[in-house]
Design a protein around this motif. Sequence first.
Motif, PDB file in Angstrom:
ATOM      1  N   UNK A 170       0.837  -1.205   0.000  1.00 24.98           N
ATOM      2  CA  UNK A 170       0.000   0.000   0.000  1.00 24.98           C
ATOM      3  C   UNK A 170       0.874   1.258   0.000  1.00 24.98           C
ATOM      4  N   UNK A 171       1.953   1.236   0.788  1.00 18.33           N
ATOM      5  CA  UNK A 171       2.877   2.361   0.850  1.00 18.33           C
ATOM      6  C   UNK A 171       3.526   2.590  -0.512  1.00 18.33           C
ATOM      7  N   UNK A 172       3.946   1.509  -1.171  1.00 19.06           N
ATOM      8  CA  UNK A 172       4.589   1.616  -2.483  1.00 19.06           C
ATOM      9  C   UNK A 172       3.629   2.188  -3.518  1.00 19.06           C
ATOM     10  N   UNK A 173       2.398   1.721  -3.510  1.00 23.36           N
ATOM     11  CA  UNK A 173       1.403   2.188  -4.472  1.00 23.36           C
ATOM     12  C   UNK A 173       1.143   3.682  -4.281  1.00 23.36           C
ATOM     13  N   UNK A 174       1.000   4.084  -3.045  1.00 17.56           N
ATOM     14  CA  UNK A 174       0.717   5.481  -2.753  1.00 17.56           C
ATOM     15  C   UNK A 174       1.901   6.368  -3.140  1.00 17.56           C
ATOM     16  N   UNK A 175       3.122   5.945  -2.796  1.00 13.90           N
ATOM     17  CA  UNK A 175       4.311   6.720  -3.126  1.00 13.90           C
ATOM     18  C   UNK A 175       4.465   6.858  -4.633  1.00 13.90           C
TER      19      UNK A 175
END
Length: 218
Positions: A204-209
Amino acid sequence: MLSFLIRVQLPDSPGTLGAVATALGTIGADILSVDVVERTGGVAIDDLVIELPSGRLPDALITAAESIPGVEVDAVRPYAGVLDTHRELELVEEIAAQPASGLETLVEGVPRIIRAGWSIVVTHAEGGIQRLASSSAAPEVPITHLPWLPLERATVLDGEDDWVPETWQELGTELAATPLGKPGKALLVGRPGGPMFRAAEVARLAHFAGIVAVVLDG
């Protein structure tokens, strides 16, 4: 009333979460919100924000939750505010509206979205590591060496590696990082005292970043 964030592992079967809620109710705890962190292999990882009457010890939450067969408590920590787990779009819009201060908006917003303590954006520069932005709660201790940078993909970092400042280690800080547009720039997120970052949280963090990097470059 005191608020706590409790992360539980429980069988992913009908009625289990209800049984946990009932058990917590017997000690006067009130569940304010539930967020599903991960579901895999018949096990669910849920974050519960709970209000507990003053005078009750947080250990009572663990005892009550784990009275249900198959339930394990990963972590309990004090929690202030509300879970902003569905705020990604609003944060992206805020960054797009003020791109000049986009990194500052990002680092303040990310900890609320993934329930972390702080976040910073780091990159290599002449003379060492440069912080491009830090959330207000981020520790100010200097970071002189990041052996994992450049970073090709989002990952959980070992909080006891040599590069990790001693004060972070003393707090048992769980760490995760993801590239921010380019491998040489990364978003580093810390969760003092845990719990550990789950695979779904890192994804989720990677997608958002990735979305934010496009917005800031655009």
